[in-house]
Design a protein around this motif. Structure first.
Motif, PDB file in Angstrom:
ATOM      1  N   MET A   1      85.940  14.262  44.807  1.00 50.60           N
ATOM      2  CA  MET A   1      86.035  14.969  45.775  1.00 50.60           C
ATOM      3  C   MET A   1      85.901  16.633  44.816  1.00 50.60           C
ATOM      4  N   ASN A   2      84.833  17.417  45.184  1.00 49.52           N
ATOM      5  CA  ASN A   2      84.065  18.535  44.763  1.00 49.52           C
ATOM      6  C   ASN A   2      84.659  19.891  45.339  1.00 49.52           C
ATOM      7  N   TYR A   3      85.611  20.147  44.073  1.00 49.76           N
ATOM      8  CA  TYR A   3      86.032  22.203  44.978  1.00 49.76           C
ATOM      9  C   TYR A   3      85.462  22.506  44.254  1.00 49.76           C
ATOM     10  N   ASN A   4      85.011  23.376  45.056  1.00 46.87           N
ATOM     11  CA  ASN A   4      83.644  24.560  45.097  1.00 46.87           C
ATOM     12  C   ASN A   4      83.509  25.356  46.027  1.00 46.87           C
ATOM     13  N   CYS A   5      82.944  26.222  45.863  1.00 44.62           N
ATOM     14  CA  CYS A   5      82.263  27.737  46.667  1.00 44.62           C
ATOM     15  C   CYS A   5      82.807  26.628  48.345  1.00 44.62           C
ATOM     16  N   ASP A   6      81.667  26.172  48.914  1.00 47.61           N
ATOM     17  CA  ASP A   6      81.396  25.426  49.989  1.00 47.61           C
ATOM     18  C   ASP A   6      83.389  24.806  50.622  1.00 47.61           C
ATOM     19  N   PHE A   7      83.426  24.153  49.805  1.00 45.11           N
ATOM     20  CA  PHE A   7      85.001  23.331  49.846  1.00 45.11           C
ATOM     21  C   PHE A   7      85.665  24.566  50.471  1.00 45.11           C
ATOM     22  N   LEU A   8      86.164  25.904  49.882  1.00 40.80           N
ATOM     23  CA  LEU A   8      87.243  26.344  50.048  1.00 40.80           C
ATOM     24  C   LEU A   8      86.394  27.605  51.601  1.00 40.80           C
ATOM     25  N   LYS A   9      85.286  27.816  51.234  1.00 43.62           N
ATOM     26  CA  LYS A   9      84.011  28.059  53.067  1.00 43.62           C
ATOM     27  C   LYS A   9      84.583  27.107  53.864  1.00 43.62           C
ATOM     28  N   ASP A  12      89.020  22.573  56.135  1.00 46.38           N
ATOM     29  CA  ASP A  12      90.007  22.914  57.900  1.00 46.38           C
ATOM     30  C   ASP A  12      92.048  22.599  57.326  1.00 46.38           C
ATOM     31  N   GLY A  13      92.090  22.442  56.158  1.00 47.97           N
ATOM     32  CA  GLY A  13      93.509  22.466  56.092  1.00 47.97           C
ATOM     33  C   GLY A  13      93.779  20.591  56.174  1.00 47.97           C
ATOM     34  N   CYS A  14      93.402  19.836  56.257  1.00 44.55           N
ATOM     35  CA  CYS A  14      93.567  18.680  57.108  1.00 44.55           C
ATOM     36  C   CYS A  14      93.192  17.564  55.247  1.00 44.55           C
ATOM     37  N   MET A  15      94.410  17.741  54.364  1.00 45.07           N
ATOM     38  CA  MET A  15      94.378  17.231  52.811  1.00 45.07           C
ATOM     39  C   MET A  15      95.573  17.044  52.546  1.00 45.07           C
ATOM     40  N   LYS A  16      96.591  16.074  52.212  1.00 45.73           N
ATOM     41  CA  LYS A  16      97.344  15.600  51.417  1.00 45.73           C
ATOM     42  C   LYS A  16      97.850  16.493  50.508  1.00 45.73           C
ATOM     43  N   PRO A  17      99.139  17.516  50.674  1.00 49.62           N
ATOM     44  CA  PRO A  17      99.054  17.971  49.197  1.00 49.62           C
ATOM     45  C   PRO A  17      99.378  16.955  48.324  1.00 49.62           C
ATOM     46  N   SER A  18      99.795  15.972  48.250  1.00 46.28           N
ATOM     47  CA  SER A  18     100.263  15.338  47.393  1.00 46.28           C
ATOM     48  C   SER A  18      98.719  14.390  46.689  1.00 46.28           C
ATOM     49  N   GLN A  19      97.845  14.710  47.086  1.00 43.24           N
ATOM     50  CA  GLN A  19      96.532  14.030  46.456  1.00 43.24           C
ATOM     51  C   GLN A  19      94.914  15.626  46.871  1.00 43.24           C
ATOM     52  N   VAL A  20      95.953  17.220  45.968  1.00 43.82           N
ATOM     53  CA  VAL A  20      95.148  17.944  45.042  1.00 43.82           C
ATOM     54  C   VAL A  20      95.567  17.707  44.190  1.00 43.82           C
ATOM     55  N   ASN A  21      94.531  18.167  42.990  1.00 46.50           N
ATOM     56  CA  ASN A  21      93.860  17.794  41.430  1.00 46.50           C
ATOM     57  C   ASN A  21      94.378  19.261  41.167  1.00 46.50           C
ATOM     58  N   MET A  22      95.330  20.068  41.072  1.00 51.15           N
ATOM     59  CA  MET A  22      95.808  21.039  40.326  1.00 51.15           C
ATOM     60  C   MET A  22      95.028  21.938  39.745  1.00 51.15           C
ATOM     61  N   ALA A  23      94.211  21.094  38.768  1.00 47.41           N
ATOM     62  CA  ALA A  23      93.529  21.623  37.703  1.00 47.41           C
ATOM     63  C   ALA A  23      92.869  22.166  38.585  1.00 47.41           C
ATOM     64  N   GLN A  24      91.505  21.101  38.754  1.00 51.59           N
ATOM     65  CA  GLN A  24      90.752  21.932  40.077  1.00 51.59           C
ATOM     66  C   GLN A  24      90.919  22.715  41.437  1.00 51.59           C
ATOM     67  N   LEU A  25      91.443  22.443  41.626  1.00 52.76           N
ATOM     68  CA  LEU A  25      92.570  23.624  42.511  1.00 52.76           C
ATOM     69  C   LEU A  25      93.088  25.089  41.722  1.00 52.76           C
ATOM     70  N   ILE A  26      93.107  25.361  40.699  1.00 55.06           N
ATOM     71  CA  ILE A  26      93.162  26.449  39.892  1.00 55.06           C
ATOM     72  C   ILE A  26      91.612  27.025  39.534  1.00 55.06           C
ATOM     73  N   ASN A  27      91.348  26.645  38.981  1.00 49.74           N
ATOM     74  CA  ASN A  27      89.430  26.880  38.026  1.00 49.74           C
ATOM     75  C   ASN A  27      88.758  27.290  39.750  1.00 49.74           C
ATOM     76  N   VAL A  28      88.673  26.503  40.706  1.00 50.23           N
ATOM     77  CA  VAL A  28      88.128  27.033  41.913  1.00 50.23           C
ATOM     78  C   VAL A  28      88.978  27.730  42.780  1.00 50.23           C
ATOM     79  N   ILE A  29      90.006  28.234  42.766  1.00 47.90           N
ATOM     80  CA  ILE A  29      90.366  29.645  42.984  1.00 47.90           C
ATOM     81  C   ILE A  29      90.009  31.170  41.673  1.00 47.90           C
TER      82      ILE A  29
END
Length: 217
Positions: A1-9, A12-29
């Protein structure tokens, strides 16, 4: 999954927290949410215009990564935590450092991914504590210095960002906390708030030393 601006826009919240890549999260934020000042018009006569200032240093606290919520971090400086999350402070390492942190704060990971929509007021409700802050119902808001709350419903969970004034400012606020399924705001006054503009916070870059995750964690 590509964490980018379109993804943030469209998230819908339908994602398991355990599947989140923290490095990608921090960079896109950092690219699309933090290090910005957001300027709004409101329906309040006493506060017709407000600004929300969001910095990188605010993000770790919203994730519950502080001394009060995580007992096994290599460092507790907000800037160091932010940079560490880009490196080897992975979700697995965060779990190993404190077994209880993930259980108690996993929904905040999803909440941080919703911050783009929250600060851009996408399908959000906004509340003011002004009329109850000096009443018994508003005692906790007064104690925590909370003036505004932005509410977002996603995937059947309530995400609310509480705002406090910066240096006792009357119209500039920062995100103090991110709460899940909180009901305190139900007694607050719902107001209208419209994003007018946003401005990148430009500061002199200083290289923050990254602290590696210790192997014994």
């Amino acid at each position: 999954m590509n964490y980018n601006c379109d993804f943030l826009k469209t998230f819908d919240g339908c994602m398991k927290p355990s599947q989140v890549n923290m490095a990608q999260l921090i960079n896109v934020i950092e690219t699309n949410v933090s290090q910005y000042k957001y300027h709004y018009k409101t329906s309040l006569k006493d506060y017709p215009e407000i600004t929300i200032e969001v910095t990188n240093a605010n993000i770790p606290h919203l994730l519950g990564l502080s001394k009060n919520h995580h007992n096994g971090l290599p460092d507790y400086k907000a800037g160091v935590i932010f940079e560490g999350l880009k490196d080897d402070w992975t979700l697995d390492n965060l779990k190993k450092g404190d077994n209880f942190w993930f259980t108690e704060n996993q929904d905040k990971i999803i909440g941080v991914l919703l911050l783009y929509q929250i600060f851009h007021v996408q399908e959000c409700k906004i509340y003011s504590t002004k009329h109850i802050i000096n009443q018994p119902l508003g005692s906790k808001f007064k104690r925590d210095n909370i003036y505004f709350i932005i509410f977002k419903l996603a995937n059947n969970k309530d995400y609310s960002v509480e705002l406090s004034p910066i240096n006792n400012s009357e119209n500039t606020y920062f995100p103090r906390s991110l709460k899940i399924n909180d009901t305190r705001f139900t007694n607050c006054e719902e107001i209208n708030m419209q994003l007018v503009s946003q401005q990148r916070i430009t500061t002199k870059k200083s290289k923050m030393k990254r602290v590696k995750w210790k192997l014994d964690h």
